[in-house]
Design an enzyme around this catalytic site. Structure first.
Site, short mmCIF file in Angstrom:
data_model
loop_
_atom_site.label_atom_id
_atom_site.label_comp_id
_atom_site.label_asym_id
_atom_site.label_seq_id
_atom_site.Cartn_x
_atom_site.Cartn_y
_atom_site.Cartn_z
N TRP A 87 -11.87 -1.83 -8.42
CA TRP A 87 -12.56 -1.44 -9.67
C TRP A 87 -13.22 -0.08 -9.50
O TRP A 87 -13.63 0.55 -10.49
CB TRP A 87 -13.62 -2.47 -10.08
CG TRP A 87 -13.05 -3.81 -10.44
CD1 TRP A 87 -13.14 -4.94 -9.70
CD2 TRP A 87 -12.31 -4.16 -11.62
NE1 TRP A 87 -12.49 -5.98 -10.34
CE2 TRP A 87 -11.98 -5.53 -11.53
CE3 TRP A 87 -11.90 -3.45 -12.75
CZ2 TRP A 87 -11.25 -6.20 -12.51
CZ3 TRP A 87 -11.17 -4.13 -13.73
CH2 TRP A 87 -10.86 -5.47 -13.61
N HIS A 139 2.71 3.31 -8.97
CA HIS A 139 2.54 1.87 -9.22
C HIS A 139 3.76 1.31 -9.96
O HIS A 139 4.21 0.20 -9.68
CB HIS A 139 1.28 1.61 -10.03
CG HIS A 139 0.02 2.00 -9.31
ND1 HIS A 139 -0.21 1.67 -8.00
CD2 HIS A 139 -1.08 2.71 -9.71
CE1 HIS A 139 -1.39 2.15 -7.62
NE2 HIS A 139 -1.93 2.79 -8.64
N ASP A 157 0.83 -1.21 0.00
CA ASP A 157 0.00 0.00 0.00
C ASP A 157 0.87 1.26 0.00
O ASP A 157 1.97 1.25 0.52
CB ASP A 157 -0.91 -0.01 1.24
CG ASP A 157 -2.06 0.97 1.13
OD1 ASP A 157 -2.31 1.48 0.01
OD2 ASP A 157 -2.70 1.26 2.16
N ARG A 193 -5.49 -1.91 8.84
CA ARG A 193 -6.66 -2.71 8.47
C ARG A 193 -6.23 -3.85 7.55
O ARG A 193 -5.14 -3.83 6.99
CB ARG A 193 -7.74 -1.86 7.80
CG ARG A 193 -7.25 -0.88 6.79
CD ARG A 193 -8.40 -0.09 6.16
NE ARG A 193 -7.87 0.77 5.15
CZ ARG A 193 -7.59 2.06 5.33
NH1 ARG A 193 -7.84 2.64 6.49
NH2 ARG A 193 -7.08 2.79 4.37
N LEU A 236 10.60 -20.78 -4.37
CA LEU A 236 9.55 -19.93 -3.79
C LEU A 236 8.24 -20.03 -4.58
O LEU A 236 8.25 -20.00 -5.81
CB LEU A 236 10.04 -18.47 -3.82
CG LEU A 236 9.03 -17.40 -3.43
CD1 LEU A 236 8.84 -17.37 -1.91
CD2 LEU A 236 9.48 -16.02 -3.91
N GLU A 239 0.79 -13.34 12.34
CA GLU A 239 1.38 -12.20 13.05
C GLU A 239 1.32 -11.01 12.10
O GLU A 239 1.66 -11.14 10.92
CB GLU A 239 2.84 -12.50 13.42
CG GLU A 239 3.00 -13.60 14.43
CD GLU A 239 2.38 -13.24 15.78
OE1 GLU A 239 2.47 -12.06 16.19
OE2 GLU A 239 1.79 -14.13 16.42
N ARG A 242 0.14 7.66 -2.66
CA ARG A 242 0.66 8.72 -1.79
C ARG A 242 2.12 9.03 -2.09
O ARG A 242 2.55 10.17 -2.09
CB ARG A 242 0.49 8.34 -0.31
CG ARG A 242 -0.85 8.74 0.24
CD ARG A 242 -1.16 8.03 1.51
NE ARG A 242 -1.50 6.63 1.26
CZ ARG A 242 -1.56 5.70 2.20
NH1 ARG A 242 -1.29 6.01 3.45
NH2 ARG A 242 -1.90 4.47 1.89
N TRP A 243 2.88 7.98 -2.41
CA TRP A 243 4.30 8.15 -2.73
C TRP A 243 4.42 9.07 -3.96
O TRP A 243 5.23 10.00 -3.97
CB TRP A 243 4.92 6.79 -3.03
CG TRP A 243 6.40 6.81 -3.30
CD1 TRP A 243 7.40 6.63 -2.39
CD2 TRP A 243 7.03 7.03 -4.56
NE1 TRP A 243 8.62 6.73 -3.01
CE2 TRP A 243 8.42 6.98 -4.35
CE3 TRP A 243 6.56 7.28 -5.86
CZ2 TRP A 243 9.35 7.16 -5.38
CZ3 TRP A 243 7.48 7.46 -6.88
CH2 TRP A 243 8.86 7.40 -6.62
C1 FPP Z 1 -1.73 0.19 -3.38
O1 FPP Z 1 -1.34 1.53 -3.43
C2 FPP Z 1 -1.22 -0.56 -4.53
C3 FPP Z 1 -1.97 -1.12 -5.50
C4 FPP Z 1 -3.44 -1.08 -5.55
C5 FPP Z 1 -1.34 -1.81 -6.64
C6 FPP Z 1 -0.13 -2.63 -6.34
C7 FPP Z 1 0.51 -2.97 -7.60
C8 FPP Z 1 1.83 -2.98 -7.85
C9 FPP Z 1 2.86 -2.69 -6.84
C10 FPP Z 1 2.27 -3.29 -9.22
C11 FPP Z 1 2.78 -4.62 -9.60
C12 FPP Z 1 2.42 -5.81 -8.85
C13 FPP Z 1 2.48 -7.09 -9.29
C14 FPP Z 1 2.48 -8.16 -8.28
C15 FPP Z 1 2.50 -7.53 -10.69
P1 FPP Z 1 -2.47 2.65 -3.48
O2 FPP Z 1 -2.71 2.99 -4.90
O3 FPP Z 1 -3.67 2.17 -2.73
O4 FPP Z 1 -1.76 3.81 -2.72
P2 FPP Z 1 -2.46 4.92 -1.80
O5 FPP Z 1 -3.09 4.21 -0.67
O6 FPP Z 1 -1.30 5.77 -1.39
O7 FPP Z 1 -3.43 5.66 -2.67
#
Ligand code: FPP
Length: 264
Positions: free
Chosen positions: A90, A58, A41, A215, A152, A228, A45-46
Site C-alpha cells: 500500500w 505487472h 518479484d 529475503r 490444483l 526449500e 525492474r523488467w
Molecule cells: C512484484 O514486482 C510484483 C507485484 C507486487 C505484483 C505481482 C502481480 C502480478 C504478477 C499480477 C497478477 C497476479 C495475480 C495472481 C492475479 P515489483 O513491482 O516489486 O518489481 P520490482 O521489485 O522490480 O520493483
C-alpha cells in the site's frame, strides 16, 4: 559415496542450461513438491529496463502467472501459492496500486472459466475485507465457483502479510479461550496451524523467489519453517515454464533433513 559419485555430485549445477524437455524427462513425478509458493518479484525492474511504466511490467507478469499455473497443473503439483500484493505494498504510488487492483479483478474475471474448466480450485489469503467491493465480489465468485474442484489448489495472497496472519491467528485462539472452547494449556503447533489462513493445506515444500533478492518479505512466515528456498535472478515477466521445472528438478536433488540427520 565413491569418488565418481562425488565428482558427479559436484557437477550438479551443470543442469542450468538444459531444455524444458530435459527437465520434463528427469523430474520424478512421484516426488513432486506437494506445495510450491512463489514470491513473484521484478515486474517493475523488467519494465524500467525497457523504458515502460511499472504497470506494463505487472501486465506482462500476469502472462507468467498463466504459464506457471498451467505447468504446475500439468505436472500434478497439488498446491500453488502466489504472493500478488503484500500489506506493505500500500506504500506504493496510488496509480500503481489502483492499476494492480484493476489487473487482479480483470484477470480473475477473464480467467475464471478456463481455470474452472481445468479443475483448479482458487482460494485467497490476506485481509480481503479491506479490498474494493468490486474485487471482493470477483474473489467471492472465483472461490465459490471453484470450491468443489479437485485439481490444483491455487491460493493468491492479496493484501497478505505473514505477521498479520499470525496476529489474526492469535486473536482467533484468544477468542476460543474467552468463549471457553479451548484452554491455554491446549495451545500447540497444531492449534496454531489450524488457525492460520491456509488451514488444511500442507506447508510449502518449495519457496521460489524471482529477481535475485534474498529475503522472504513477510510471506508465509510460520509455514515456510522447513521450505526449500530456490532463488533465481530471472525477473518475473521473464520467468518461463523451464524455470519452474528447473526449480523442481533442483528441489528433487536436495536432502531434506528437517533438523535431523541425513540417512546413508
Ligand atoms: C512484484 O514486482 C510484483 C507485484 C507486487 C505484483 C505481482 C502481480 C502480478 C504478477 C499480477 C497478477 C497476479 C495475480 C495472481 C492475479 P515489483 O513491482 O516489486 O518489481 P520490482 O521489485 O522490480 O520493483
Amino acid at each position: 559415496m565413491n569418488s565418481i559419485g562425488k565428482f558427479l555430485k559436484s557437477l550438479r549445477c551443470s543442469f542450468l542450461n538444459e531444455s524444458e524437455d530435459f527437465f520434463l524427462k528427469h523430474i520424478d513425478k512421484s516426488k513432486l513438491p506437494a506445495h510450491v509458493a512463489i514470491i513473484m518479484d521484478g515486474n517493475g525492474r523488467w519494465a524500467k529496463k525497457r523504458g515502460f511504466s511499472r504497470i506494463v511490467g505487472h501486465k506482462v507478469g500476469t502472462e507468467t502467472v498463466r504459464k506457471v499455473v498451467k505447468i504446475a497443473a500439468e505436472l500434478g503439483v497439488r498446491y500453488l501459492t502466489l504472493y500478488a500484493f503484500s500489506v506493505e505494498n500500500w506504500q506504493r504510488p496510488k496509480g500503481e496500486i489502483s492499476a494492480l487492483m484493476d489487473l487482479f479483478e480483470e484477470m480473475l474475471n477473464k480467467e475464471i472459466d478456463e481455470l474452472n474448466k481445468n479443475d483448479v480450485r482458487i482460494m485467497f489469503i490476506g485481509s480481503l475485507s479491506e479490498l474494493s467491493h468490486g474485487l471482493q465480489a470477483s474473489i467471492n465468485n472465483a472461490s465459490k465457483r471453484t470450491a468443489k474442484n479437485t485439481g490444483l489448489t491455487l491460493t493468491i495472497g492479496i493484501n497478505y502479510g505473514g505477521r498479520t496472519e499470525i496476529v489474526d491467528c492469535m486473536k482467533q485462539i484468544a477468542r476460543e479461550i474467552e468463549e471457553k472452547r479451548l484452554s491455554s494449556r491446549e495451545i500447540d503447533e497444531k492449534i496454531i496451524t489450524k488457525n492460520l489462513y491456509m488451514s488444511g493445506i500442507p506447508d510449502p515444500d518449495l519457496l521460489i523467489r524471482t529477481s535475485g533478492e534474498y529475503r522472504v518479505s513477510n510471506f508465509l512466515l510460520w509455514e515456510i519453517a522447513y521450505s526449500e528456498i530456490w532463488i533465481t535472478s530471472v525477473l518475473w515477466p521473464d520467468f518461463k515454464r523451464k524455470d519452474f521445472l528447473k526449480a523442481i528438478y533442483d528441489f528433487q536433488r536436495r536432502k531434506r533433513r528437517f533438523g535431523g540427520l541425513e540417512e546413508d
